[in-house]
Design an enzyme around this catalytic site. Structure first.
Site, PDB file in Angstrom:
ATOM      1  N   HIS A  29       0.844  -1.188   0.000  1.00 15.67           N
ATOM      2  CA  HIS A  29       0.000   0.000   0.000  1.00 15.67           C
ATOM      3  C   HIS A  29       0.882   1.241   0.000  1.00 15.67           C
ATOM      4  O   HIS A  29       1.844   1.324   0.743  1.00 15.67           O
ATOM      5  CB  HIS A  29      -0.921   0.005   1.226  1.00 15.67           C
ATOM      6  CG  HIS A  29      -1.954  -1.056   1.170  1.00 15.67           C
ATOM      7  ND1 HIS A  29      -3.143  -0.906   0.501  1.00 15.67           N
ATOM      8  CD2 HIS A  29      -1.969  -2.317   1.659  1.00 15.67           C
ATOM      9  CE1 HIS A  29      -3.848  -2.003   0.595  1.00 15.67           C
ATOM     10  NE2 HIS A  29      -3.157  -2.886   1.289  1.00 15.67           N
ATOM     11  N   THR A  80      13.372 -10.006   2.784  1.00 12.79           N
ATOM     12  CA  THR A  80      13.170  -8.654   2.262  1.00 12.79           C
ATOM     13  C   THR A  80      14.059  -8.347   1.066  1.00 12.79           C
ATOM     14  O   THR A  80      13.947  -7.278   0.489  1.00 12.79           O
ATOM     15  CB  THR A  80      13.442  -7.606   3.356  1.00 12.79           C
ATOM     16  OG1 THR A  80      14.799  -7.747   3.794  1.00 12.79           O
ATOM     17  CG2 THR A  80      12.496  -7.775   4.530  1.00 12.79           C
TER      18      THR A  80
END
Length: 103
Positions: A29, A80
Site C-alpha cells: 500500500h 526482504t
C-alpha cells in the site's frame, strides 16, 4: 494455511516446497502523499526458481524479485531481499547463512 498474493505476478518453478503458514506478498500500500482513503497499491513480480524450500512461518515481502534455484528459506524468516541460487537464509530480516551443496 498459505497466503500467496498474486497482484504483481508470480512464477513458481518446479519442485518448490511451501510449508505451513507462509505469506508471499507482491504488492504494498502506498501511503506517502495520499489520503488514507485512496487505497493506492504498488505491485512487483516475483520469481521462485526450481527446487526452493520455503519453511514454516516465512514471510516474503514485495521487495523480493527473485528466489534463486535450490535456495532454502529457514522457518520464521522475513525475506526482504533477493535470495541467491543455493543460498540458505534465516532471520528477521533474513540474511545469508551459507550455501548448500549443488546436486
Amino acid at each position: 494455511n498459505i497466503e500467496i498474493d498474486i497482484c504483481g505476478g508470480i512464477v513458481i518453478g518446479n519442485n518448490v516446497t511451501i510449508s505451513d503458514n507462509v505469506t508471499i506478498q507482491t504488492h504494498k500500500h502506498v501511503y506517502d502523499g495520499v489520503s488514507i482513503f485512496d487505497n493506492i497499491t504498488s505491485n512487483s513480480s516475483l520469481e521462485i526458481n526450481d527446487e526452493v524450500w520455503i519453511c514454516n512461518n516465512v514471510i516474503i515481502t514485495n521487495s523480493v524479485k527473485r528466489i534463486g534455484k535450490g535456495a532454502i528459506l529457514a522457518s520464521g524468516s522475513i525475506v526482504t531481499k533477493n535470495v541467491e541460487d543455493f543460498s540458505i537464509v534465516a532471520g528477521i530480516p533474513a540474511k545469508h547463512i551459507k550455501y548448500r551443496q549443488r546436486i
